[in-house]
Motif scaffolding. Structure first.
Motif, mmCIF file in Angstrom:
data_model
loop_
_atom_site.group_PDB
_atom_site.id
_atom_site.type_symbol
_atom_site.label_atom_id
_atom_site.label_comp_id
_atom_site.label_asym_id
_atom_site.label_seq_id
_atom_site.Cartn_x
_atom_site.Cartn_y
_atom_site.Cartn_z
ATOM 1 N N TYR A 51 105.371 21.947 71.198
ATOM 2 C CA TYR A 51 104.148 21.483 71.895
ATOM 3 C C TYR A 51 104.332 21.945 73.537
ATOM 4 O O TYR A 51 103.155 22.296 73.937
ATOM 5 C CB TYR A 51 104.084 19.851 71.730
ATOM 6 C CG TYR A 51 103.877 19.177 70.447
ATOM 7 C CD1 TYR A 51 103.558 20.102 69.254
ATOM 8 C CD2 TYR A 51 104.641 18.123 70.339
ATOM 9 C CE1 TYR A 51 103.530 19.573 68.083
ATOM 10 C CE2 TYR A 51 104.447 17.401 68.887
ATOM 11 C CZ TYR A 51 104.089 18.368 67.780
ATOM 12 O OH TYR A 51 104.065 17.806 66.559
ATOM 13 N N ASP A 55 101.484 24.009 75.299
ATOM 14 C CA ASP A 55 100.790 23.465 76.205
ATOM 15 C C ASP A 55 100.933 24.763 77.527
ATOM 16 O O ASP A 55 99.912 25.059 78.451
ATOM 17 C CB ASP A 55 101.332 22.349 76.862
ATOM 18 C CG ASP A 55 101.090 21.068 76.010
ATOM 19 O OD1 ASP A 55 100.006 21.205 75.219
ATOM 20 O OD2 ASP A 55 101.578 19.954 76.377
ATOM 21 N N GLU A 89 88.442 17.576 60.853
ATOM 22 C CA GLU A 89 88.416 17.351 62.338
ATOM 23 C C GLU A 89 87.005 16.751 62.614
ATOM 24 O O GLU A 89 86.819 16.010 63.655
ATOM 25 C CB GLU A 89 88.811 18.566 63.087
ATOM 26 C CG GLU A 89 90.339 18.929 63.079
ATOM 27 C CD GLU A 89 90.507 20.380 63.537
ATOM 28 O OE1 GLU A 89 91.860 20.641 63.643
ATOM 29 O OE2 GLU A 89 89.859 21.075 63.925
ATOM 30 N N CYS A 122 87.778 17.812 71.026
ATOM 31 C CA CYS A 122 88.635 17.539 70.160
ATOM 32 C C CYS A 122 88.023 16.269 69.437
ATOM 33 O O CYS A 122 87.900 15.306 69.956
ATOM 34 C CB CYS A 122 89.921 17.119 70.927
ATOM 35 S SG CYS A 122 91.169 16.396 69.682
ATOM 36 N N THR A 124 88.623 14.923 66.432
ATOM 37 C CA THR A 124 89.360 14.212 65.767
ATOM 38 C C THR A 124 89.171 12.747 66.098
ATOM 39 O O THR A 124 89.531 12.490 67.315
ATOM 40 C CB THR A 124 90.744 14.812 65.571
ATOM 41 O OG1 THR A 124 91.070 15.888 65.135
ATOM 42 C CG2 THR A 124 91.745 13.536 64.580
ATOM 43 N N ALA A 152 91.312 21.966 77.917
ATOM 44 C CA ALA A 152 92.120 20.677 77.791
ATOM 45 C C ALA A 152 92.097 20.243 76.438
ATOM 46 O O ALA A 152 92.768 19.947 75.662
ATOM 47 C CB ALA A 152 91.880 19.831 78.701
ATOM 48 N N GLU A 153 90.693 20.638 75.947
ATOM 49 C CA GLU A 153 90.100 20.487 74.494
ATOM 50 C C GLU A 153 90.982 20.985 73.734
ATOM 51 O O GLU A 153 91.354 20.498 72.548
ATOM 52 C CB GLU A 153 88.813 20.231 74.370
ATOM 53 C CG GLU A 153 88.008 19.043 75.314
ATOM 54 C CD GLU A 153 88.203 17.785 74.953
ATOM 55 O OE1 GLU A 153 88.186 17.260 73.686
ATOM 56 O OE2 GLU A 153 88.473 16.797 75.705
ATOM 57 N N GLY A 155 93.928 22.458 74.012
ATOM 58 C CA GLY A 155 95.082 22.103 74.057
ATOM 59 C C GLY A 155 95.452 20.830 72.960
ATOM 60 O O GLY A 155 96.470 20.796 72.373
ATOM 61 N N LYS A 156 94.483 19.925 73.110
ATOM 62 C CA LYS A 156 94.698 18.645 72.231
ATOM 63 C C LYS A 156 94.384 19.155 70.608
ATOM 64 O O LYS A 156 95.445 18.557 69.923
ATOM 65 C CB LYS A 156 93.506 17.709 72.578
ATOM 66 C CG LYS A 156 93.349 16.904 73.771
ATOM 67 C CD LYS A 156 92.190 16.275 73.974
ATOM 68 C CE LYS A 156 92.076 15.724 75.762
ATOM 69 N NZ LYS A 156 90.911 15.015 75.630
ATOM 70 N N ILE A 157 93.514 19.830 70.631
ATOM 71 C CA ILE A 157 93.327 20.476 68.944
ATOM 72 C C ILE A 157 94.600 21.208 68.469
ATOM 73 O O ILE A 157 95.114 20.889 67.624
ATOM 74 C CB ILE A 157 92.082 21.390 68.895
ATOM 75 C CG1 ILE A 157 90.871 20.345 69.295
ATOM 76 C CG2 ILE A 157 92.130 22.072 67.779
ATOM 77 C CD1 ILE A 157 89.477 21.505 69.576
ATOM 78 N N ARG A 159 97.660 20.724 69.706
ATOM 79 C CA ARG A 159 98.694 19.849 69.194
ATOM 80 C C ARG A 159 98.785 19.072 68.029
ATOM 81 O O ARG A 159 99.354 18.971 67.074
ATOM 82 C CB ARG A 159 98.933 18.744 70.298
ATOM 83 C CG ARG A 159 99.720 19.229 71.600
ATOM 84 C CD ARG A 159 99.777 18.155 72.716
ATOM 85 N NE ARG A 159 100.762 18.466 73.497
ATOM 86 C CZ ARG A 159 102.008 17.730 73.731
ATOM 87 N NH1 ARG A 159 102.383 16.798 73.049
ATOM 88 N NH2 ARG A 159 102.803 18.315 74.611
ATOM 89 N N ILE A 160 97.171 18.642 67.484
ATOM 90 C CA ILE A 160 96.966 18.134 66.367
ATOM 91 C C ILE A 160 97.269 18.840 65.063
ATOM 92 O O ILE A 160 98.126 18.721 64.244
ATOM 93 C CB ILE A 160 95.505 17.542 66.383
ATOM 94 C CG1 ILE A 160 95.624 16.338 67.378
ATOM 95 C CG2 ILE A 160 95.053 17.264 64.782
ATOM 96 C CD1 ILE A 160 93.887 15.943 67.512
#
Length: 170
Positions: A51, A55, A89, A122, A124, A152-153, A155-157, A159-160
């Motif tokens: 992760y 990032d 998602e 993101c 989810t 940023a969005e 990055g969240k996606i 990671r999931i």
């Protein structure tokens, strides 16, 4: 280095041949630069190492790289047919009213006209109303502000999606 404490899904990812690992990462994020950076850092001892590399790679993406990543995402409310990832998602839009779906289509088109790419969030765990409110709020952003929100969005996606990759059972 893979250790006995490496989660089985992560150990399996570390052991994949280059082509298979590339394909698995490309399913998570369509940006070639991101995929190559994550491949170059294998093997990962922990999911957190993976992760953190994700990032850092996301932070280093150029505007062109971000455009490449966004091209891999369907518009909110219109997951790609046969794509279980985007359907999962975007579950918050599945039960949305026809009016909300029509409004999201209109907002997606207005956003795309302004910024030149799909509205990316993101999704989810978000409801259709939350996604609608987000696009309404973000459409007033400058292209520069929106590029960093998209980063940023994404990055969240990522990671999931990486968590699903490394937590999968054999």
């Amino acid at each position: 280095m893979t250790t006995s404490s490496t989660p089985p899904g992560l150990a399996r990812f570390n052991a994949l041949e280059e082509h298979a690992a590339h394909s698995a990462l490309h399913e998570a994020c369509a940006a070639t630069a991101w995929v190559e950076r994550l491949l170059a850092a294998r093997p990962y001892a922990t999911a957190e190492d993976l992760y953190a590399t994700s990032d850092a790679a996301m932070a280093g993406l150029t505007a062109d790289d971000l455009a490449e990543a966004m091209a891999g995402h369907p518009p909110i409310g219109r997951p790609r047919p046969g794509d279980p990832t985007s359907a999962r998602e975007q579950r918050g839009m599945a039960g949305a009213s026809d009016d909300l779906k029509a409004e999201m289509l209109e907002l997606n088109l207005a956003y795309q006209d302004k910024f030149g790419h799909v509205f990316l969030i993101c999704a989810t765990g978000r409801t259709g109303e939350q996604m609608r409110d987000a696009v309404k709020e973000r459409i007033g952003n400058s292209p520069e502000q929106e590029r960093e929100i998209v980063r940023a969005e994404l990055g969240k996606i990522n990671r999931i999606r990486l968590a699903r990759l490394v937590e999968e059972e054999a």
